[in-house]
Design a protein around this motif. Structure first.
Motif, short mmCIF file in Angstrom:
data_model
loop_
_atom_site.label_atom_id
_atom_site.label_comp_id
_atom_site.label_asym_id
_atom_site.label_seq_id
_atom_site.Cartn_x
_atom_site.Cartn_y
_atom_site.Cartn_z
N GLY A 179 -9.49 5.52 -14.86
CA GLY A 179 -9.16 6.85 -13.94
C GLY A 179 -10.13 7.03 -12.38
O GLY A 179 -9.78 7.80 -12.03
N GLY A 180 -10.29 6.18 -12.12
CA GLY A 180 -10.60 6.04 -10.57
C GLY A 180 -9.23 5.29 -9.57
O GLY A 180 -8.40 5.19 -10.37
N ARG A 181 -10.01 4.61 -8.75
CA ARG A 181 -8.24 4.74 -8.70
C ARG A 181 -8.59 3.06 -7.82
O ARG A 181 -9.41 2.67 -7.16
N ALA A 182 -6.85 2.15 -7.21
CA ALA A 182 -7.29 1.19 -6.18
C ALA A 182 -6.89 1.66 -5.16
O ALA A 182 -5.06 2.42 -5.46
N VAL A 183 -7.05 1.27 -3.92
CA VAL A 183 -6.50 1.45 -2.40
C VAL A 183 -5.73 0.23 -2.16
O VAL A 183 -6.70 -0.40 -1.74
N ARG A 184 -5.17 0.45 -1.78
CA ARG A 184 -3.99 -1.06 -0.81
C ARG A 184 -3.89 -0.06 0.66
O ARG A 184 -3.21 0.53 0.88
N ASP A 185 -3.35 -1.79 1.87
CA ASP A 185 -3.14 -1.12 2.75
C ASP A 185 -1.55 -1.68 2.57
O ASP A 185 -1.02 -2.78 2.02
#
Length: 66
Positions: free
Chosen positions: A30-36
């Motif tokens: 339920g979290g998030r993964a963030v990338r460039d």
């Protein structure tokens, strides 16, 4: 340990065509993964569900101060 992604990475519709933005995907927890967006195979920042809600609350101005 890397949480599994359950959704594709997406970026804001306000992002320009230069690719200077971040992309976000939902994780199994339920979290998030963030990338460039310029480096789709590079490192990911994993954010817990609590951390994500705190971030969104801070951006929206509805975060509860500690």
């Amino acid at each position: 340990m890397t949480p599994e992604l359950i959704g594709p990475f997406r970026k804001s519709s306000y992002s320009g065509g230069q690719g200077d933005c971040v992309e976000v995907a939902v994780t199994v927890t339920g979290g998030r993964a963030v990338r460039d967006s310029k480096n789709p195979h590079g490192p990911l920042l994993h954010i817990s569900p609590t951390g994500w809600h705190a971030f969104i609350g801070g951006v929206a101005g509805t975060a509860v101060p500690r």
